[in-house]
Design a protein around this motif. Structure first.
Motif, PDB file in Angstrom:
ATOM      1  N   ALA A 108       0.839  -1.198   0.000  1.00  0.00           N
ATOM      2  CA  ALA A 108       0.000   0.000   0.000  1.00  0.00           C
ATOM      3  C   ALA A 108       0.876   1.251   0.000  1.00  0.00           C
ATOM      4  CB  ALA A 108      -0.913  -0.021   1.214  1.00  0.00           C
ATOM      5  N   ILE A 109       1.881   1.255   0.871  1.00  0.00           N
ATOM      6  CA  ILE A 109       2.776   2.413   0.940  1.00  0.00           C
ATOM      7  C   ILE A 109       3.479   2.596  -0.401  1.00  0.00           C
ATOM      8  CG2 ILE A 109       4.851   3.334   2.049  1.00  0.00           C
ATOM      9  CD1 ILE A 109       3.953   1.778   4.580  1.00  0.00           C
ATOM     10  N   GLY A 110       3.990   1.491  -0.938  1.00  0.00           N
ATOM     11  CA  GLY A 110       4.687   1.535  -2.221  1.00  0.00           C
ATOM     12  C   GLY A 110       3.811   2.143  -3.311  1.00  0.00           C
ATOM     13  N   LEU A 111       2.559   1.701  -3.353  1.00  0.00           N
ATOM     14  CA  LEU A 111       1.658   2.183  -4.400  1.00  0.00           C
ATOM     15  C   LEU A 111       1.410   3.679  -4.265  1.00  0.00           C
ATOM     16  CD1 LEU A 111      -0.979  -0.700  -4.641  1.00  0.00           C
ATOM     17  CD2 LEU A 111       0.782  -0.094  -6.283  1.00  0.00           C
ATOM     18  N   VAL A 112       1.254   4.148  -3.012  1.00  0.00           N
ATOM     19  CA  VAL A 112       1.010   5.576  -2.800  1.00  0.00           C
ATOM     20  C   VAL A 112       2.212   6.385  -3.272  1.00  0.00           C
ATOM     21  CG1 VAL A 112       0.711   7.355  -1.043  1.00  0.00           C
ATOM     22  CG2 VAL A 112      -0.628   5.245  -0.929  1.00  0.00           C
ATOM     23  N   ILE A 113       3.399   5.945  -2.867  1.00  0.00           N
ATOM     24  CA  ILE A 113       4.615   6.665  -3.269  1.00  0.00           C
ATOM     25  C   ILE A 113       4.732   6.707  -4.791  1.00  0.00           C
ATOM     26  CG2 ILE A 113       7.144   6.583  -3.235  1.00  0.00           C
ATOM     27  CD1 ILE A 113       6.945   5.493  -0.410  1.00  0.00           C
ATOM     28  N   MET A 114       4.400   5.556  -5.414  1.00  0.00           N
ATOM     29  CA  MET A 114       4.503   5.488  -6.872  1.00  0.00           C
ATOM     30  C   MET A 114       3.496   6.414  -7.537  1.00  0.00           C
ATOM     31  SD  MET A 114       6.317   2.562  -7.915  1.00  0.00           S
ATOM     32  CE  MET A 114       5.269   1.713  -9.003  1.00  0.00           C
ATOM     33  N   ALA A 115       2.325   6.517  -6.936  1.00  0.00           N
ATOM     34  CA  ALA A 115       1.268   7.296  -7.574  1.00  0.00           C
ATOM     35  C   ALA A 115       1.535   8.792  -7.462  1.00  0.00           C
ATOM     36  CB  ALA A 115      -0.078   6.939  -6.964  1.00  0.00           C
ATOM     37  N   LEU A 116       2.312   9.196  -6.446  1.00  0.00           N
ATOM     38  CA  LEU A 116       2.500  10.630  -6.174  1.00  0.00           C
ATOM     39  C   LEU A 116       2.944  11.449  -7.390  1.00  0.00           C
ATOM     40  CD1 LEU A 116       3.877  11.024  -2.546  1.00  0.00           C
ATOM     41  CD2 LEU A 116       1.720  11.848  -3.532  1.00  0.00           C
ATOM     42  N   PRO A 117       4.037  11.072  -8.073  1.00  0.00           N
ATOM     43  CA  PRO A 117       4.471  11.912  -9.201  1.00  0.00           C
ATOM     44  C   PRO A 117       3.400  12.046 -10.267  1.00  0.00           C
ATOM     45  CG  PRO A 117       6.106  10.228  -8.716  1.00  0.00           C
ATOM     46  CD  PRO A 117       4.913   9.915  -7.889  1.00  0.00           C
ATOM     47  N   LEU A 118       2.556  10.998 -10.399  1.00  0.00           N
ATOM     48  CA  LEU A 118       1.538  11.024 -11.438  1.00  0.00           C
ATOM     49  C   LEU A 118       0.463  12.064 -11.145  1.00  0.00           C
ATOM     50  CD1 LEU A 118       1.055   7.175 -11.885  1.00  0.00           C
ATOM     51  CD2 LEU A 118       2.357   8.720 -13.324  1.00  0.00           C
ATOM     52  N   LEU A 119       0.381  12.462  -9.877  1.00  0.00           N
ATOM     53  CA  LEU A 119      -0.689  13.386  -9.492  1.00  0.00           C
ATOM     54  C   LEU A 119      -0.258  14.847  -9.614  1.00  0.00           C
ATOM     55  CD1 LEU A 119      -1.916  11.455  -6.337  1.00  0.00           C
ATOM     56  CD2 LEU A 119      -2.888  11.447  -8.629  1.00  0.00           C
ATOM     57  N   VAL A 120       1.060  15.061  -9.836  1.00  0.00           N
ATOM     58  CA  VAL A 120       1.539  16.441  -9.891  1.00  0.00           C
ATOM     59  C   VAL A 120       1.220  17.032 -11.259  1.00  0.00           C
ATOM     60  CG1 VAL A 120       3.567  17.918  -9.641  1.00  0.00           C
ATOM     61  CG2 VAL A 120       3.409  15.779  -8.351  1.00  0.00           C
ATOM     62  N   PRO A 121       0.625  18.241 -11.308  1.00  0.00           N
ATOM     63  CA  PRO A 121       0.307  18.849 -12.604  1.00  0.00           C
ATOM     64  C   PRO A 121       1.579  19.105 -13.420  1.00  0.00           C
ATOM     65  CG  PRO A 121      -0.785  20.006 -10.812  1.00  0.00           C
ATOM     66  CD  PRO A 121       0.162  19.050 -10.182  1.00  0.00           C
ATOM     67  N   TRP A 122       1.426  19.037 -14.747  1.00  0.00           N
ATOM     68  CA  TRP A 122       2.566  19.126 -15.662  1.00  0.00           C
ATOM     69  C   TRP A 122       3.430  20.391 -15.406  1.00  0.00           C
ATOM     70  CZ3 TRP A 122      -1.462  16.269 -16.222  1.00  0.00           C
ATOM     71  CH2 TRP A 122      -1.447  15.144 -17.040  1.00  0.00           C
ATOM     72  N   ASN A 123       2.743  21.533 -15.339  1.00  0.00           N
ATOM     73  CA  ASN A 123       3.545  22.755 -15.233  1.00  0.00           C
ATOM     74  C   ASN A 123       4.242  22.843 -13.880  1.00  0.00           C
ATOM     75  OD1 ASN A 123       1.132  23.083 -13.948  1.00  0.00           O
ATOM     76  ND2 ASN A 123       0.899  25.257 -14.488  1.00  0.00           N
ATOM     77  N   VAL A 124       3.613  22.234 -12.834  1.00  0.00           N
ATOM     78  CA  VAL A 124       4.276  22.211 -11.532  1.00  0.00           C
ATOM     79  C   VAL A 124       5.526  21.352 -11.618  1.00  0.00           C
ATOM     80  CG1 VAL A 124       4.019  21.636  -9.103  1.00  0.00           C
ATOM     81  CG2 VAL A 124       2.094  22.614 -10.370  1.00  0.00           C
ATOM     82  N   VAL A 125       5.409  20.211 -12.334  1.00  0.00           N
ATOM     83  CA  VAL A 125       6.587  19.360 -12.517  1.00  0.00           C
ATOM     84  C   VAL A 125       7.711  20.188 -13.137  1.00  0.00           C
ATOM     85  CG1 VAL A 125       7.527  17.377 -13.765  1.00  0.00           C
ATOM     86  CG2 VAL A 125       5.245  17.254 -12.749  1.00  0.00           C
ATOM     87  N   GLY A 126       7.345  20.930 -14.184  1.00  0.00           N
ATOM     88  CA  GLY A 126       8.342  21.768 -14.855  1.00  0.00           C
ATOM     89  C   GLY A 126       8.974  22.744 -13.882  1.00  0.00           C
ATOM     90  N   THR A 127       8.136  23.425 -13.111  1.00  0.00           N
ATOM     91  CA  THR A 127       8.657  24.415 -12.173  1.00  0.00           C
ATOM     92  C   THR A 127       9.570  23.779 -11.135  1.00  0.00           C
ATOM     93  OG1 THR A 127       6.502  25.453 -12.459  1.00  0.00           O
ATOM     94  CG2 THR A 127       7.948  26.382 -10.782  1.00  0.00           C
ATOM     95  N   ILE A 128       9.110  22.637 -10.594  1.00  0.00           N
ATOM     96  CA  ILE A 128       9.925  21.942  -9.588  1.00  0.00           C
ATOM     97  C   ILE A 128      11.321  21.693 -10.146  1.00  0.00           C
ATOM     98  CG2 ILE A 128      10.259  19.766  -8.358  1.00  0.00           C
ATOM     99  CD1 ILE A 128       7.216  19.553  -8.116  1.00  0.00           C
ATOM    100  N   TRP A 129      11.368  21.120 -11.367  1.00  0.00           N
ATOM    101  CA  TRP A 129      12.665  20.750 -11.931  1.00  0.00           C
ATOM    102  C   TRP A 129      13.480  21.967 -12.349  1.00  0.00           C
ATOM    103  CZ3 TRP A 129      15.343  16.170 -12.307  1.00  0.00           C
ATOM    104  CH2 TRP A 129      14.693  15.103 -11.678  1.00  0.00           C
ATOM    105  N   LEU A 130      12.787  23.016 -12.752  1.00  0.00           N
ATOM    106  CA  LEU A 130      13.504  24.239 -13.090  1.00  0.00           C
ATOM    107  C   LEU A 130      14.252  24.757 -11.868  1.00  0.00           C
ATOM    108  CD1 LEU A 130      14.077  26.552 -15.061  1.00  0.00           C
ATOM    109  CD2 LEU A 130      12.018  27.676 -14.192  1.00  0.00           C
ATOM    110  N   LEU A 131      13.507  24.806 -10.746  1.00  0.00           N
ATOM    111  CA  LEU A 131      14.123  25.316  -9.524  1.00  0.00           C
ATOM    112  C   LEU A 131      15.189  24.362  -8.999  1.00  0.00           C
ATOM    113  CD1 LEU A 131      10.932  26.676  -7.739  1.00  0.00           C
ATOM    114  CD2 LEU A 131      12.710  27.975  -8.930  1.00  0.00           C
ATOM    115  N   TYR A 132      14.861  23.071  -9.044  1.00  0.00           N
ATOM    116  CA  TYR A 132      15.730  22.045  -8.492  1.00  0.00           C
ATOM    117  C   TYR A 132      17.103  22.056  -9.170  1.00  0.00           C
ATOM    118  CZ  TYR A 132      16.958  17.237  -7.041  1.00  0.00           C
ATOM    119  OH  TYR A 132      17.554  16.130  -6.521  1.00  0.00           O
ATOM    120  N   THR A 133      17.104  22.299 -10.496  1.00  0.00           N
ATOM    121  CA  THR A 133      18.373  22.170 -11.229  1.00  0.00           C
ATOM    122  C   THR A 133      19.078  23.507 -11.459  1.00  0.00           C
ATOM    123  OG1 THR A 133      17.132  22.247 -13.282  1.00  0.00           O
ATOM    124  CG2 THR A 133      17.682  20.076 -12.455  1.00  0.00           C
ATOM    125  N   ARG A 134      18.502  24.596 -10.961  1.00  0.00           N
ATOM    126  CA  ARG A 134      19.193  25.867 -11.177  1.00  0.00           C
ATOM    127  C   ARG A 134      20.514  25.892 -10.451  1.00  0.00           C
ATOM    128  NH1 ARG A 134      15.532  31.207 -11.305  1.00  0.00           N
ATOM    129  NH2 ARG A 134      17.408  31.995 -10.298  1.00  0.00           N
TER     130      ARG A 134
END
Lengths: 368, 358, 296
Positions: C104-130
């Protein structure tokens, strides 16, 4: 009600599931569809129920054409090989469900559920949920649900296949009584000849989507129209030999010959196929019996009887004989058969002689 | 090839189980090398648990499993040299039949010439030679089941082959063929075979020793005819034979058994059993005959025509009975019939156990 | 099994037809219309015939060169993420616990990235890699590697691929997990008895049984990544230079940046046809596979 199928065919994606099936079933009868897997039993049931359309042919119920009428407008109940019940409902509610759907009065529901439960010996299980029951009881529950709604047509598709041998035997014994209590048309599919015989009623032998023969079970068993019907209705499989009648002899495929006596004497010269049921082969000769010498392949003991697998030239035969016989594989043996017990078929597989029939009319049929 | 010994073996699926809750009650038994055994019993009798303990999929709660005297109780499946055929055929879909059969040998690093020879030998025994180069995926259930069997037999060192209801998905006519094939293979290969089933016909025809299980214990083990002729427990009588043995509550004294008002004579005298025990007599339908005269009065309920034989279902002193009506005999008429018991075939049971068993 | 045929059922589909016509077919027709015209602003349009298509498919022309370069980048991106996500997804699925709370825990962790909106993903990675304020960018620089995704094309690609892998591997893994769960225990038992190695179990039991879900996974991931827009737009904006200008970004540049509606329309049509063709190929393969398996 009577249900009449007129030249039903069903073709799906170029494959013939049913071919020209004509069959009339009467109210209050049990009709067994007997045949191996993929012989068309389930397809035929689905057509009867109105679950599948037919490619050609008509279905007449009580003189009314119901071809193409959807299943929910017909009065049909079905029981499957898997035990299908509502897992969250009690046995009582499971049996009551078809009545509740129709909005029957409370008192009537109670009366009919209890009657159906009593018929299927579920009286003491009514408050349990199906998954707490044994497999046999689960299937009883499914059958009760089919019976309670008093449908005109009750279809049972190999209902005992998933049960233990002994449970099967028990339920099989009860089914004719249950069927007798409800005045519906019962259609019961099975792969097992013994089951067809035990249930009694009529048997329809099916093979590759064709109806081979339809009639009272014991009659079809004893007087098959064709080699195919005889094979479908034999367990163990019927022993077959391709023979040639030449004068007073029947020449066996291995080169040996047996005397053509009794009914066989009236056969015209030419090729035939002999059929012998396993229990008609005997180890000890009787006056007038035919002798087929061969070699033992393997013996199987059932407790009080033995199956002896014999090969004689190209023949692979099974004899079912009384008593325990442990024979060494490879040892010589002779099996004997009373010529009056032989089935004779022509090369096309049509019956010429069945045991007990008079041979007088037979040769003409072979020629015709 | 192995002799299998079960020493004080028992199993419960949870700890602190009461004895009644044991899936397998303590048993000690030895199965000889090269024997053909059938574990027969209804669902939930423990036969599958026992099979899984032998194959190593389940570790027993107590006791030992010995293969040729070596304790394998805690060895995993892959180190036990057993082969197993499951209820549904298990084949490697993408491989050819040849590759399927060669798989266990190649995994064990045999050189290709030896693999080739052995695979062809086993394929020959199983009539699979014409299919060797076909893909396993496209074959029928019976051929696939032969492949699973072949993968077990192909290993020359296999200690035992276990069968878990292997004919479930096979059509009746093909069942015949496969069953006799198994029997022939057993003779040809001299390997211990253990066959689990609920189907008495399969068990009796396959095995030289049938082990009948009930409620987690072995009720009787013996040759098929022993189980049929001398059932040591009423359950054996009921379970073996179709229809099963007729069992009637009776009072037994000396040479007579009383069932209701009827006095049935016995072949040998019995001492009156100790007070309070449940006494019954058992007789198989084959040893009951409908007679023209003499015998005992019974009421005919119906005749069941099985083609080869007919069974008369009777009411006798308030108990339901089956009696054999052989083919060729005229069917009895009228509800009032006379019933003859074969005295030599009557067994007496006290508290479900056969009386007078040495 | 055949089903009951009742042609009246088609009426039930009508509302959907209307809806699709309104929001897909009509706009598409507009695009088709534009693709045959040239515009000079002020909503003035001139008939250009198949001119745009000729130019588009001619690699030596300016538009054609640009199109094929973008197409190449899109294809390269899809191939790269498939090459990573599919094996990684299978590996993750194989390592997943089979039952219990861990699952159950594994499935929740796996599902998390799928729930993040596309542009938020972009922003996260933009900030993360600056390289100045992002944890990842700063760390890499701290170990002495010069890292700046806004200047270095290779590094920009690495960031995009890493982002997509982070976002979508879960999907492949979940599909594979479902596929693995459906394999009966008897297969594993039989393999143990046959003495099969872990690798052989994977090769002969798990992989064949996974075939179908993998096809679906590859199809989904291909389509998604081939049409990806939001994330690269947020993270790199197609740069540095044109190095991460995939088809969708280039399309928007032409349509909205230069307002060349005719060129953009023609490009859209070709783009759509490519996607449809690939879809059709996958579908055909899946169907033939199934019909082969259905044979007894």
């Amino acid at each position: 009600m009577s249900l009449s199928l007129q030249d039903i065919s069903l073709t799906v994606g170029g494959q013939h599931h049913l071919r020209d099936i004509a069959l009339t079933l009467e109210r209050g009868t049990v009709n067994v569809l007997l045949g191996p897997t993929r012989s068309g039993k389930t397809s035929l049931m689905r057509v009867m129920a109105g679950l599948d359309p037919t490619t050609t042919g008509r279905i007449i119920a009580d003189g009314r054409d119901v071809t193409g009428q959807p299943v929910k407008k017909r009065s049909v109940a079905m029981v499957y090989q898997q035990f299908i019940n509502y897992p969250a409902l009690t046995v009582y509610e499971n049996i009551a469900s078809p009545l509740r759907v129709r909005g029957a009065p409370r008192a009537e529901i109670d009366r009919r559920v209890r009657a159906a439960a009593a018929l299927l010996k579920l009286d003491n299980q009514l408050e349990k949920t199906p998954l707490k029951l044994s497999g046999g009881q689960q299937q009883r529950c499914a059958i009760a649900r089919a019976v309670v709604r008093q449908a005109d047509l009750v279809l049972l598709d190999e209902p005992l296949a998933n049960l233990d041998y002994k449970l099967r035997e028990e339920l099989r014994e009860e089914l004719p009584r249950i069927f007798a209590e409800t005045n519906a048309i019962f259609v019961y599919a099975t792969t097992e000849p013994t089951e067809a015989l035990m249930l009694g009623g009529n048997t329809a032998c099916l093979a590759e989507g064709r109806l081979l023969q339809f009639g009272p079970a014991a009659r079809v068993y004893r007087r098959p129209d064709s080699l195919e019907a005889a094979q479908t209705f034999s367990d163990p499989p019927m022993n077959i030999a391709e023979v040639t009648k030449r004068g007073r002899e029947l020449v066996l495929p291995g080169g040996g010959a047996i005397a053509a006596d009794g009914a066989l004497a009236a056969l015209g010269d030419g090729p035939y196929r002999l059929g012998v049921r396993a229990h008609h082969l005997e180890l000890a000769p009787r006056p007038g019996s035919l002798r087929v010498p061969g070699t033992v392949d393997v013996t199987e003991i059932t407790g009080s009887e033995s199956y002896i697998h014999v090969h004689a030239g190209p023949l692979r035969w099974v004899a079912l004989v009384a008593g325990v016989h442990e024979l060494e594989p490879g040892s010589p043996i002779a099996v004997h058969v009373d010529p009056a017990r032989l089935f004779v078929f022509d090369p096309e597989g049509r019956v010429v002689i069945t045991p007990g029939s008079t041979a007088a009319h037979a040769p003409q049929r072979a020629r015709g | 090839m192995a002799r299998i010994e079960l020493v004080d073996l028992a199993h419960a699926y949870w700890t602190h189980a009461r004895p009644a809750e044991y899936a397998l009650k303590p048993m000690t038994t030895t199965w000889r090398q090269g024997g053909a055994y059938a574990l027969l019993g209804p669902s939930g009798c423990g036969k599958t648990t026992l099979l899984n303990i032998i194959s190593g999929l389940v570790t027993p709660s107590q006791g030992q499993v010995l293969f040729d005297g070596v304790d394998v109780t805690n060895l995993p499946t892959e180190r036990r040299n057993i082969a197993q055929v499951f209820q549904f055929p298990v084949v490697y879909d993408t491989m050819t039949v040849f590759e399927n059969l060669a798989f266990p040998l190649r995994n064990r690093g045999l050189d290709s010439r030896a693999v080739d020879a052995r695979v062809r030998e086993i394929a020959g025994l199983l009539d699979l030679t014409p299919d060797l180069n076909r893909r396993a995926r496209g074959l029928g259930a019976d051929a696939k089941q032969k492949i699973s069997l072949g993968r077990g037999l192909v290993r020359p060192d296999v200690a035992a082959v276990l069968f878990d209801e292997p004919l479930t998905v096979i059509d009746p006519a093909l069942k015949w063929e496969l069953r006799s094939k198994l029997k022939a293979l057993h003779r040809a290969l001299d390997v211990t075979m253990i066959y689990v089933t609920h189907d008495q016909t399969e068990a009796l025809t396959f095995a030289d020793t049938v082990v009948l299980m009930h409620d987690g214990g072995i009720v009787q083990a013996g040759r098929p005819d022993e189980l049929y002729d001398r059932p040591r427990h009423t359950f054996v009588g009921h379970f073996i034979g179709s229809p099963g043995m007729n069992v009637l509550p009776a009072a037994v004294d000396g040479l007579v058994a009383r069932v209701g008002d009827a006095r049935i004579s016995l072949a040998r005298p019995y001492a009156p059993p100790k007070a309070g025990s449940k006494v019954e007599i058992g007789i198989r339908p084959d040893h009951l005959r409908l007679a023209a005269s003499g015998g005992h009065a019974a009421k005919l309920e119906r005749i069941e025509d099985l083609g080869r034989v007919r069974y008369a279902r009777l009411l006798f002193e308030g108990h339901r009975l089956s009696a054999l009506v052989p083919e060729g005999e005229p069917p009895p008429t009228g509800p009032e019939v006379r019933l003859a018991f074969d005295a030599a075939r009557i067994h007496v049971y006290a508290d479900n156990l056969l009386v007078g068993e040495p | 099994m055949t089903k009951t045929v009742d042609n009246r059922a088609w009426f039930l589909v009508l509302p959907v037809f209307a809806l699709v016509a309104f929001n897909a077919i009509l706009p598409l027709m507009t695009v088709v219309n534009y693709s045959f015209q040239d515009s000079f602003g002020n909503n003035q349009f001139f008939w250009n015939g198949i001119g745009w298509y000729q130019e588009l498919l001619d690699p030596t022309s300016e538009l054609g060169g640009r199109f094929f370069a973008a197409l190449g980048r899109s294809a390269a991106f899809s191939l790269a993420i498939l090459a990573i996500e599919v094996p990684l997804g299978i590996l993750v699925a194989l390592c997943m616990p089979r039952s219990g709370t861990q699952l159950a825990i594994g499935l929740v962790i796996m599902a998390l990235p799928l729930l993040v909106p596309w542009n938020v993903v972009g922003t996260i990675w933009l900030l993360y890699t600056r390289s100045d304020i992002g944890l990842f960018g700063w760390l890499i620089n701290a170990v002495g590697i010069d890292f700046n995704a806004t200047r270095n094309a290779a590094q920009a690609w690495i960031v995009l691929i890493a982002m997509d892998v982070w976002h979508w591997t879960s999907l492949v893994a979940l599909l594979c997990f479902a596929g693995l769960k459906s394999i009966p225990d008897a297969y594993y038992q039989a393999a143990r008895i046959d003495g099969a190695s872990r690798l052989a179990i994977f090769r002969y039991i798990e992989l064949p049984k996974l075939g179908r879900v993998l096809m679906i996974g590859v199809l989904l991931r291909f389509m998604d990544s081939f049409m990806i827009y939001t994330e690269p737009f947020v993270v790199t904006g197609g740069g540095p230079g044109n190095s991460t200008t995939v088809l969708s970004i280039d399309l928007v540049k032409i349509a909205l940046g230069q307002f060349d509606l005719g060129k953009a329309a023609a490009m859209s049509i070709v783009y759509t046809l490519i996607v449809l063709t690939v879809c059709w190929v996958f579908y055909t393969v899946l169907v033939t596979r199934d019909s082969q398996e259905a044979q007894p």
